[in-house]
Design a protein around this motif. Sequence first.
Motif, PDB file in Angstrom:
ATOM      1  N   ARG A 150       0.829  -1.201   0.000  1.00 32.53           N
ATOM      2  CA  ARG A 150       0.000   0.000   0.000  1.00 32.53           C
ATOM      3  C   ARG A 150       0.868   1.257   0.000  1.00 32.53           C
ATOM      4  N   PHE A 151       0.363   2.295  -0.636  1.00 33.60           N
ATOM      5  CA  PHE A 151       0.976   3.610  -0.476  1.00 33.60           C
ATOM      6  C   PHE A 151       0.640   4.148   0.908  1.00 33.60           C
ATOM      7  N   GLY A 152      -0.553   3.785   1.396  1.00 31.90           N
ATOM      8  CA  GLY A 152      -0.945   4.205   2.733  1.00 31.90           C
ATOM      9  C   GLY A 152      -1.661   5.531   2.751  1.00 31.90           C
ATOM     10  N   ASP A 153      -1.390   6.371   1.797  1.00 27.90           N
ATOM     11  CA  ASP A 153      -2.091   7.646   1.682  1.00 27.90           C
ATOM     12  C   ASP A 153      -1.979   8.116   0.242  1.00 27.90           C
ATOM     13  N   ASN A 154      -2.999   8.825  -0.206  1.00 28.23           N
ATOM     14  CA  ASN A 154      -3.012   9.256  -1.599  1.00 28.23           C
ATOM     15  C   ASN A 154      -2.204  10.514  -1.848  1.00 28.23           C
ATOM     16  N   ASP A 155      -1.686  11.162  -0.794  1.00 24.26           N
ATOM     17  CA  ASP A 155      -0.740  12.255  -1.000  1.00 24.26           C
ATOM     18  C   ASP A 155       0.546  11.712  -1.613  1.00 24.26           C
ATOM     19  N   THR A 156       1.019  10.585  -1.077  1.00 23.26           N
ATOM     20  CA  THR A 156       2.219   9.940  -1.632  1.00 23.26           C
ATOM     21  C   THR A 156       1.955   9.444  -3.047  1.00 23.26           C
ATOM     22  N   LEU A 157       0.794   8.842  -3.254  1.00 22.52           N
ATOM     23  CA  LEU A 157       0.433   8.373  -4.594  1.00 22.52           C
ATOM     24  C   LEU A 157       0.393   9.540  -5.579  1.00 22.52           C
ATOM     25  N   ALA A 158      -0.184  10.659  -5.167  1.00 25.19           N
ATOM     26  CA  ALA A 158      -0.270  11.824  -6.040  1.00 25.19           C
ATOM     27  C   ALA A 158       1.107  12.361  -6.390  1.00 25.19           C
ATOM     28  N   ALA A 159       2.012  12.385  -5.403  1.00 21.46           N
ATOM     29  CA  ALA A 159       3.378  12.849  -5.668  1.00 21.46           C
ATOM     30  C   ALA A 159       4.073  11.932  -6.661  1.00 21.46           C
ATOM     31  N   LEU A 160       3.841  10.634  -6.518  1.00 27.93           N
ATOM     32  CA  LEU A 160       4.426   9.685  -7.463  1.00 27.93           C
ATOM     33  C   LEU A 160       3.897   9.930  -8.863  1.00 27.93           C
ATOM     34  N   VAL A 161       2.598  10.143  -8.980  1.00 29.86           N
ATOM     35  CA  VAL A 161       1.994  10.404 -10.290  1.00 29.86           C
ATOM     36  C   VAL A 161       2.546  11.706 -10.874  1.00 29.86           C
ATOM     37  N   ALA A 162       2.699  12.726 -10.024  1.00 33.57           N
ATOM     38  CA  ALA A 162       3.249  13.998 -10.498  1.00 33.57           C
ATOM     39  C   ALA A 162       4.650  13.815 -11.065  1.00 33.57           C
ATOM     40  N   CYS A 163       5.440  12.980 -10.408  1.00 34.11           N
ATOM     41  CA  CYS A 163       6.788  12.699 -10.918  1.00 34.11           C
ATOM     42  C   CYS A 163       6.726  11.868 -12.198  1.00 34.11           C
ATOM     43  N   LEU A 164       5.802  10.902 -12.235  1.00 38.41           N
ATOM     44  CA  LEU A 164       5.657  10.060 -13.417  1.00 38.41           C
ATOM     45  C   LEU A 164       5.354  10.896 -14.656  1.00 38.41           C
ATOM     46  N   VAL A 165       4.451  11.847 -14.529  1.00 37.62           N
ATOM     47  CA  VAL A 165       4.027  12.622 -15.694  1.00 37.62           C
ATOM     48  C   VAL A 165       4.840  13.900 -15.862  1.00 37.62           C
ATOM     49  N   GLU A 166       5.824  14.108 -14.964  1.00 35.99           N
ATOM     50  CA  GLU A 166       6.633  15.332 -14.980  1.00 35.99           C
ATOM     51  C   GLU A 166       5.722  16.553 -14.955  1.00 35.99           C
ATOM     52  N   ALA A 167       4.891  16.610 -13.920  1.00 43.20           N
ATOM     53  CA  ALA A 167       3.893  17.665 -13.792  1.00 43.20           C
ATOM     54  C   ALA A 167       4.542  19.033 -13.622  1.00 43.20           C
ATOM     55  N   ASP A 168       3.812  20.048 -14.027  1.00 41.09           N
ATOM     56  CA  ASP A 168       4.237  21.430 -13.826  1.00 41.09           C
ATOM     57  C   ASP A 168       3.665  21.997 -12.533  1.00 41.09           C
ATOM     58  N   LEU A 169       2.661  21.322 -11.980  1.00 36.76           N
ATOM     59  CA  LEU A 169       2.043  21.756 -10.730  1.00 36.76           C
ATOM     60  C   LEU A 169       1.211  20.620 -10.171  1.00 36.76           C
ATOM     61  N   MET A 170       1.224  20.495  -8.822  1.00 33.32           N
ATOM     62  CA  MET A 170       0.312  19.569  -8.147  1.00 33.32           C
ATOM     63  C   MET A 170      -0.500  20.362  -7.132  1.00 33.32           C
ATOM     64  N   VAL A 171      -1.808  20.133  -7.126  1.00 32.30           N
ATOM     65  CA  VAL A 171      -2.707  20.815  -6.197  1.00 32.30           C
ATOM     66  C   VAL A 171      -3.404  19.771  -5.337  1.00 32.30           C
ATOM     67  N   ILE A 172      -3.299  19.911  -4.033  1.00 34.31           N
ATOM     68  CA  ILE A 172      -4.000  19.038  -3.094  1.00 34.31           C
ATOM     69  C   ILE A 172      -5.212  19.788  -2.561  1.00 34.31           C
ATOM     70  N   LEU A 173      -6.398  19.268  -2.874  1.00 36.28           N
ATOM     71  CA  LEU A 173      -7.642  19.838  -2.357  1.00 36.28           C
ATOM     72  C   LEU A 173      -7.935  19.156  -1.023  1.00 36.28           C
ATOM     73  N   SER A 174      -7.858  19.916   0.044  1.00 34.00           N
ATOM     74  CA  SER A 174      -7.966  19.355   1.385  1.00 34.00           C
ATOM     75  C   SER A 174      -9.128  19.981   2.136  1.00 34.00           C
ATOM     76  N   ASP A 175      -9.307  19.557   3.394  1.00 34.99           N
ATOM     77  CA  ASP A 175     -10.334  20.155   4.248  1.00 34.99           C
ATOM     78  C   ASP A 175      -9.739  21.234   5.145  1.00 34.99           C
TER      79      ASP A 175
END
Length: 378
Positions: A150-175
Amino acid sequence: MRAEEGGRGKRLVIKIGSSTLTTSESKIDYGYLAAVAAQIAEAKEAGWHPVVVTSAAIACGLERLGIEKRPHDMPSLQAAASVGQSALSTAYAEAFAAHGIVTSTVLLTRRDTADRQAYLHARDTFDRLLDLGVVPIVNENDTVSVEQIRFGDNDTLAALVACLVEADLMVILSDIEGLFDANPHFNPEAKLIGRVEAIGPEIMAVAGGAGTTVGSGGMITKIKAARVLMVAGIPMVVCNGRRPGAIVAAARGEDVGTRFVAASKPHEITPKKLWIALGDAARGALVVDEGAKAALVGRGSSLLSVGVSAVEGRFEAGDVVDIKDGSGHLFARGKAAFSCDEAALAIGRTRAELQANRLLASLADKPLVHRDELIVFE
Protein backbone atom coordinates in the motif's frame (compact mmCIF):
# COMPACT_ATOMS: atom_id res chain seq x y z
CA MET A 1 -11.34 13.17 -29.72
CA ARG A 2 -8.34 14.06 -31.86
CA ALA A 3 -4.85 13.17 -30.62
CA GLU A 4 -3.63 16.61 -31.58
CA GLU A 5 -5.84 18.04 -28.84
CA GLY A 6 -3.33 16.58 -26.37
CA GLY A 7 0.43 16.97 -26.66
CA ARG A 8 2.92 17.61 -23.86
CA GLY A 9 1.49 20.94 -22.72
CA LYS A 10 1.41 21.93 -19.05
CA ARG A 11 0.58 19.05 -16.76
CA LEU A 12 -1.52 19.47 -13.64
CA VAL A 13 -2.10 16.82 -10.97
CA ILE A 14 -5.09 17.39 -8.68
CA LYS A 15 -5.43 15.27 -5.55
CA ILE A 16 -8.85 15.17 -3.87
CA GLY A 17 -9.02 13.80 -0.34
CA SER A 18 -11.82 11.68 1.10
CA SER A 19 -12.87 14.33 3.60
CA THR A 20 -13.16 16.87 0.78
CA LEU A 21 -15.05 14.65 -1.64
CA THR A 22 -17.55 13.30 0.89
CA THR A 23 -20.29 14.77 3.04
CA SER A 24 -20.29 14.65 6.83
CA GLU A 25 -22.08 11.31 6.50
CA SER A 26 -19.15 9.92 4.45
CA LYS A 27 -21.25 9.86 1.28
CA ILE A 28 -20.01 11.18 -2.06
CA ASP A 29 -20.87 14.85 -2.58
CA TYR A 30 -21.94 14.72 -6.22
CA GLY A 31 -22.61 18.45 -6.38
CA TYR A 32 -19.06 19.17 -5.29
CA LEU A 33 -17.72 16.64 -7.80
CA ALA A 34 -19.58 18.46 -10.57
CA ALA A 35 -18.05 21.76 -9.47
CA VAL A 36 -14.56 20.22 -9.49
CA ALA A 37 -15.13 18.85 -12.99
CA ALA A 38 -16.16 22.33 -14.15
CA GLN A 39 -12.96 23.83 -12.71
CA ILE A 40 -10.78 21.16 -14.29
CA ALA A 41 -12.54 21.72 -17.61
CA GLU A 42 -11.70 25.41 -17.29
CA ALA A 43 -8.06 24.60 -16.56
CA LYS A 44 -8.04 22.27 -19.57
CA GLU A 45 -9.35 25.09 -21.77
CA ALA A 46 -6.47 27.25 -20.49
CA GLY A 47 -3.96 24.70 -21.80
CA TRP A 48 -3.42 22.43 -18.81
CA HIS A 49 -3.44 18.63 -19.12
CA PRO A 50 -4.99 17.40 -15.86
CA VAL A 51 -4.65 14.14 -13.94
CA VAL A 52 -6.92 13.52 -10.94
CA VAL A 53 -5.80 11.42 -7.96
CA THR A 54 -8.88 10.60 -5.94
CA SER A 55 -9.75 9.03 -2.62
CA ALA A 56 -13.14 7.80 -1.33
CA ALA A 57 -13.58 4.44 -3.13
CA ILE A 58 -14.27 2.73 0.19
CA ALA A 59 -16.67 5.47 1.30
CA CYS A 60 -18.47 5.22 -2.02
CA GLY A 61 -18.71 1.43 -1.70
CA LEU A 62 -20.07 1.59 1.83
CA GLU A 63 -22.71 4.03 0.59
CA ARG A 64 -23.75 1.69 -2.24
CA LEU A 65 -23.83 -1.30 0.13
CA GLY A 66 -25.89 0.55 2.71
CA ILE A 67 -23.25 0.10 5.41
CA GLU A 68 -23.23 3.16 7.66
CA LYS A 69 -20.38 2.27 10.02
CA ARG A 70 -16.93 1.79 8.47
CA PRO A 71 -15.73 -1.80 9.14
CA HIS A 72 -12.23 -2.55 10.39
CA ASP A 73 -11.46 -5.95 8.84
CA MET A 74 -9.49 -5.96 5.58
CA PRO A 75 -11.83 -8.22 3.52
CA SER A 76 -14.80 -5.93 4.23
CA LEU A 77 -12.80 -2.82 3.34
CA GLN A 78 -11.53 -4.39 0.13
CA ALA A 79 -15.04 -5.54 -0.78
CA ALA A 80 -16.31 -2.00 -0.23
CA ALA A 81 -13.45 -0.68 -2.38
CA SER A 82 -14.39 -3.13 -5.15
CA VAL A 83 -17.98 -1.89 -5.18
CA GLY A 84 -16.99 1.73 -4.65
CA GLN A 85 -14.34 1.89 -7.33
CA SER A 86 -16.88 1.15 -10.03
CA ALA A 87 -19.36 3.65 -8.61
CA LEU A 88 -16.67 6.32 -8.15
CA SER A 89 -15.38 5.87 -11.71
CA THR A 90 -18.92 6.21 -13.03
CA ALA A 91 -19.46 9.38 -10.99
CA TYR A 92 -16.30 10.95 -12.41
CA ALA A 93 -17.13 9.86 -15.95
CA GLU A 94 -20.59 11.45 -15.72
CA ALA A 95 -19.30 14.67 -14.15
CA PHE A 96 -16.69 15.17 -16.88
CA ALA A 97 -18.95 14.02 -19.70
CA ALA A 98 -21.01 17.15 -19.08
CA HIS A 99 -17.98 19.06 -20.42
CA GLY A 100 -17.25 16.69 -23.30
CA ILE A 101 -14.22 15.20 -21.51
CA VAL A 102 -13.34 11.49 -21.55
CA THR A 103 -11.93 9.96 -18.35
CA SER A 104 -10.03 6.75 -17.65
CA THR A 105 -9.43 4.73 -14.50
CA VAL A 106 -5.88 3.95 -13.37
CA LEU A 107 -5.47 1.79 -10.25
CA LEU A 108 -2.01 1.48 -8.68
CA THR A 109 -0.23 -0.17 -5.77
CA ARG A 110 3.41 0.11 -4.72
CA ARG A 111 4.04 -3.21 -6.47
CA ASP A 112 3.08 -1.52 -9.76
CA THR A 113 5.78 1.12 -9.32
CA ALA A 114 8.45 -0.45 -7.10
CA ASP A 115 9.79 -2.33 -10.12
CA ARG A 116 11.68 0.02 -12.43
CA GLN A 117 10.16 -1.42 -15.61
CA ALA A 118 6.65 -1.25 -14.21
CA TYR A 119 7.29 2.40 -13.29
CA LEU A 120 8.31 3.17 -16.86
CA HIS A 121 5.29 1.33 -18.29
CA ALA A 122 3.00 3.36 -16.01
CA ARG A 123 4.67 6.55 -17.23
CA ASP A 124 4.16 5.59 -20.86
CA THR A 125 0.48 4.85 -20.21
CA PHE A 126 -0.06 8.27 -18.63
CA ASP A 127 1.77 9.97 -21.49
CA ARG A 128 -0.47 8.31 -24.07
CA LEU A 129 -3.68 9.08 -22.17
CA LEU A 130 -2.71 12.75 -21.92
CA ASP A 131 -1.72 12.80 -25.59
CA LEU A 132 -5.28 11.65 -26.36
CA GLY A 133 -6.81 14.42 -24.27
CA VAL A 134 -8.12 11.99 -21.63
CA VAL A 135 -8.29 12.95 -17.93
CA PRO A 136 -6.93 9.94 -15.98
CA ILE A 137 -8.65 9.28 -12.64
CA VAL A 138 -6.08 7.60 -10.39
CA ASN A 139 -6.60 5.76 -7.12
CA GLU A 140 -4.81 3.20 -5.03
CA ASN A 141 -6.03 -0.29 -5.87
CA ASP A 142 -7.60 -0.92 -2.46
CA THR A 143 -9.36 -4.01 -3.76
CA VAL A 144 -6.11 -6.02 -3.82
CA SER A 145 -3.62 -3.97 -1.83
CA VAL A 146 -2.40 -5.08 1.58
CA GLU A 147 -0.10 -3.33 4.01
CA GLN A 148 3.11 -4.47 2.29
CA ILE A 149 2.20 -2.92 -1.06
CA ARG A 150 0.00 0.00 0.00
CA PHE A 151 0.98 3.61 -0.48
CA GLY A 152 -0.94 4.20 2.73
CA ASP A 153 -2.09 7.65 1.68
CA ASN A 154 -3.01 9.26 -1.60
CA ASP A 155 -0.74 12.26 -1.00
CA THR A 156 2.22 9.94 -1.63
CA LEU A 157 0.43 8.37 -4.59
CA ALA A 158 -0.27 11.82 -6.04
CA ALA A 159 3.38 12.85 -5.67
CA LEU A 160 4.43 9.69 -7.46
CA VAL A 161 1.99 10.40 -10.29
CA ALA A 162 3.25 14.00 -10.50
CA CYS A 163 6.79 12.70 -10.92
CA LEU A 164 5.66 10.06 -13.42
CA VAL A 165 4.03 12.62 -15.69
CA GLU A 166 6.63 15.33 -14.98
CA ALA A 167 3.89 17.66 -13.79
CA ASP A 168 4.24 21.43 -13.83
CA LEU A 169 2.04 21.76 -10.73
CA MET A 170 0.31 19.57 -8.15
CA VAL A 171 -2.71 20.81 -6.20
CA ILE A 172 -4.00 19.04 -3.09
CA LEU A 173 -7.64 19.84 -2.36
CA SER A 174 -7.97 19.35 1.39
CA ASP A 175 -10.33 20.16 4.25
CA ILE A 176 -7.83 22.70 5.61
CA GLU A 177 -6.59 26.03 4.27
CA GLY A 178 -2.95 24.97 4.10
CA LEU A 179 0.04 24.75 6.44
CA PHE A 180 -0.15 26.86 9.60
CA ASP A 181 2.63 27.80 12.01
CA ALA A 182 0.63 26.08 14.77
CA ASN A 183 -2.39 23.80 14.97
CA PRO A 184 -5.36 26.08 14.13
CA HIS A 185 -7.75 23.69 15.88
CA PHE A 186 -6.11 24.48 19.22
CA ASN A 187 -4.44 27.84 18.64
CA PRO A 188 -6.70 30.67 17.36
CA GLU A 189 -3.57 32.77 16.73
CA ALA A 190 -2.17 30.28 14.22
CA LYS A 191 -1.16 31.91 10.94
CA LEU A 192 -1.26 30.43 7.46
CA ILE A 193 2.17 29.95 5.88
CA GLY A 194 1.70 31.13 2.30
CA ARG A 195 4.98 29.91 0.83
CA VAL A 196 7.53 27.25 1.81
CA GLU A 197 10.89 27.08 0.01
CA ALA A 198 12.66 24.49 2.17
CA ILE A 199 11.48 21.66 4.41
CA GLY A 200 13.63 21.25 7.49
CA PRO A 201 12.92 19.96 11.01
CA GLU A 202 10.98 23.11 11.91
CA ILE A 203 8.46 22.60 9.08
CA MET A 204 8.12 18.92 9.93
CA ALA A 205 7.46 19.91 13.55
CA VAL A 206 4.46 22.11 12.74
CA ALA A 207 2.83 19.45 10.52
CA GLY A 208 0.11 17.70 12.50
CA GLY A 209 -1.32 14.20 12.19
CA ALA A 210 -4.50 13.10 10.48
CA GLY A 211 -7.27 15.60 11.09
CA THR A 212 -10.35 13.52 10.24
CA THR A 213 -11.65 9.96 10.50
CA VAL A 214 -12.55 9.82 6.79
CA GLY A 215 -9.08 9.92 5.24
CA SER A 216 -5.81 8.24 6.24
CA GLY A 217 -3.58 11.21 5.46
CA GLY A 218 -2.74 14.37 7.37
CA MET A 219 -0.54 17.40 6.92
CA ILE A 220 2.56 15.30 7.62
CA THR A 221 1.91 13.17 4.52
CA LYS A 222 1.45 16.33 2.46
CA ILE A 223 4.78 17.69 3.75
CA LYS A 224 6.53 14.44 2.83
CA ALA A 225 5.03 14.62 -0.66
CA ALA A 226 6.12 18.25 -1.00
CA ARG A 227 9.63 17.34 0.12
CA VAL A 228 10.10 15.09 -2.89
CA LEU A 229 8.30 17.36 -5.36
CA MET A 230 10.44 20.34 -4.35
CA VAL A 231 13.55 18.33 -5.16
CA ALA A 232 11.96 17.39 -8.49
CA GLY A 233 11.22 21.03 -9.24
CA ILE A 234 7.44 20.52 -9.17
CA PRO A 235 5.51 23.20 -7.22
CA MET A 236 2.75 21.95 -4.92
CA VAL A 237 -0.22 23.81 -3.47
CA VAL A 238 -2.26 22.66 -0.47
CA CYS A 239 -5.55 24.51 -0.18
CA ASN A 240 -9.13 24.27 0.98
CA GLY A 241 -10.86 22.21 -1.70
CA ARG A 242 -14.20 23.83 -0.91
CA ARG A 243 -12.92 27.28 -1.82
CA PRO A 244 -14.65 28.32 -5.08
CA GLY A 245 -12.25 28.31 -8.01
CA ALA A 246 -9.34 26.93 -5.95
CA ILE A 247 -7.94 24.77 -8.76
CA VAL A 248 -8.04 27.53 -11.36
CA ALA A 249 -6.57 30.07 -8.90
CA ALA A 250 -3.70 27.74 -8.01
CA ALA A 251 -3.02 27.04 -11.70
CA ARG A 252 -2.85 30.79 -12.36
CA GLY A 253 -0.27 31.20 -9.61
CA GLU A 254 -2.59 33.19 -7.35
CA ASP A 255 -2.19 33.19 -3.58
CA VAL A 256 -4.28 30.28 -2.39
CA GLY A 257 -3.40 28.01 0.53
CA THR A 258 0.28 27.10 0.94
CA ARG A 259 2.58 26.89 -2.08
CA PHE A 260 5.64 24.66 -1.75
CA VAL A 261 8.34 25.56 -4.24
CA ALA A 262 12.08 25.08 -3.90
CA ALA A 263 14.34 28.09 -4.37
CA SER A 264 16.51 25.88 -6.58
CA LYS A 265 17.21 22.23 -7.32
CA PRO A 266 20.03 21.20 -4.94
CA HIS A 267 21.29 18.35 -7.13
CA GLU A 268 20.59 16.79 -10.49
CA ILE A 269 17.50 14.65 -10.03
CA THR A 270 17.10 11.80 -12.48
CA PRO A 271 13.89 9.78 -12.98
CA LYS A 272 15.70 6.88 -11.30
CA LYS A 273 16.28 8.96 -8.16
CA LEU A 274 12.65 10.04 -8.09
CA TRP A 275 11.67 6.39 -8.32
CA ILE A 276 13.90 5.68 -5.31
CA ALA A 277 12.31 8.57 -3.40
CA LEU A 278 8.70 7.58 -3.99
CA GLY A 279 8.36 4.31 -5.86
CA ASP A 280 9.22 1.91 -3.07
CA ALA A 281 8.81 1.83 0.70
CA ALA A 282 12.00 2.22 2.73
CA ARG A 283 13.01 -1.05 4.39
CA GLY A 284 15.25 0.50 7.04
CA ALA A 285 17.35 3.52 7.89
CA LEU A 286 20.95 4.67 8.24
CA VAL A 287 21.85 7.27 10.85
CA VAL A 288 24.82 9.43 9.81
CA ASP A 289 27.13 11.86 11.57
CA GLU A 290 27.31 15.58 10.82
CA GLY A 291 30.35 15.21 8.55
CA ALA A 292 28.60 12.66 6.37
CA LYS A 293 25.45 14.78 6.22
CA ALA A 294 27.45 17.82 5.14
CA ALA A 295 29.11 15.78 2.38
CA LEU A 296 25.78 14.43 1.12
CA VAL A 297 23.93 17.75 1.23
CA GLY A 298 26.72 20.14 0.29
CA ARG A 299 28.83 18.13 -2.15
CA GLY A 300 26.52 15.46 -3.54
CA SER A 301 28.83 12.73 -2.28
CA SER A 302 28.21 9.03 -1.88
CA LEU A 303 27.56 7.72 1.63
CA LEU A 304 30.60 5.88 3.00
CA SER A 305 30.47 3.38 5.85
CA VAL A 306 32.74 5.52 8.01
CA GLY A 307 30.10 8.27 8.21
CA VAL A 308 27.29 5.99 9.45
CA SER A 309 26.71 5.69 13.20
CA ALA A 310 23.72 3.32 13.36
CA VAL A 311 21.64 0.91 11.28
CA GLU A 312 17.87 0.54 11.75
CA GLY A 313 15.52 -2.11 10.42
CA ARG A 314 16.07 -5.21 8.29
CA PHE A 315 17.05 -4.75 4.64
CA GLU A 316 18.95 -6.48 1.88
CA ALA A 317 21.42 -5.10 -0.64
CA GLY A 318 19.41 -3.18 -3.24
CA ASP A 319 16.62 -2.16 -0.86
CA VAL A 320 15.66 1.48 -0.39
CA VAL A 321 16.62 2.98 2.99
CA ASP A 322 16.02 6.31 4.70
CA ILE A 323 19.03 8.40 5.71
CA LYS A 324 18.69 10.40 8.93
CA ASP A 325 20.89 12.71 10.97
CA GLY A 326 21.60 12.33 14.67
CA SER A 327 18.40 14.16 15.64
CA GLY A 328 16.29 11.70 13.66
CA HIS A 329 15.51 14.14 10.82
CA LEU A 330 15.14 12.28 7.51
CA PHE A 331 17.03 14.27 4.87
CA ALA A 332 17.83 11.70 2.17
CA ARG A 333 16.90 8.30 0.78
CA GLY A 334 18.88 5.83 -1.27
CA LYS A 335 19.49 2.27 -2.35
CA ALA A 336 21.73 0.33 0.04
CA ALA A 337 24.66 -1.55 -1.46
CA PHE A 338 25.00 -3.78 1.63
CA SER A 339 22.52 -5.80 3.66
CA CYS A 340 21.70 -4.54 7.16
CA ASP A 341 23.98 -7.20 8.72
CA GLU A 342 26.90 -6.22 6.51
CA ALA A 343 26.24 -2.54 7.13
CA ALA A 344 26.16 -3.06 10.90
CA LEU A 345 29.67 -4.58 10.76
CA ALA A 346 31.04 -1.97 8.35
CA ILE A 347 29.74 1.31 9.84
CA GLY A 348 32.27 3.65 11.39
CA ARG A 349 35.17 1.93 9.62
CA THR A 350 37.44 3.58 7.08
CA ARG A 351 38.28 1.99 3.72
CA ALA A 352 41.66 0.93 5.08
CA GLU A 353 40.07 -0.71 8.11
CA LEU A 354 37.63 -2.61 5.92
CA GLN A 355 40.43 -3.79 3.62
CA ALA A 356 42.39 -5.05 6.61
CA ASN A 357 39.47 -7.21 7.78
CA ARG A 358 39.21 -10.43 5.78
CA LEU A 359 35.46 -10.70 6.47
CA LEU A 360 34.77 -7.13 5.37
CA ALA A 361 37.37 -6.60 2.63
CA SER A 362 34.77 -7.09 -0.11
CA LEU A 363 32.91 -4.01 1.19
CA ALA A 364 35.93 -1.69 1.03
CA ASP A 365 35.71 -0.71 -2.62
CA LYS A 366 32.11 0.51 -2.75
CA PRO A 367 30.10 3.10 -0.83
CA LEU A 368 27.22 2.05 1.37
CA VAL A 369 24.92 4.21 -0.81
CA HIS A 370 26.22 5.45 -4.18
CA ARG A 371 25.48 9.06 -5.15
CA ASP A 372 23.77 7.88 -8.34
CA GLU A 373 21.26 5.95 -6.22
CA LEU A 374 20.69 8.61 -3.57
CA ILE A 375 18.28 11.55 -3.38
CA VAL A 376 18.81 14.44 -0.93
CA PHE A 377 15.75 16.39 0.21
CA GLU A 378 17.62 19.49 1.43
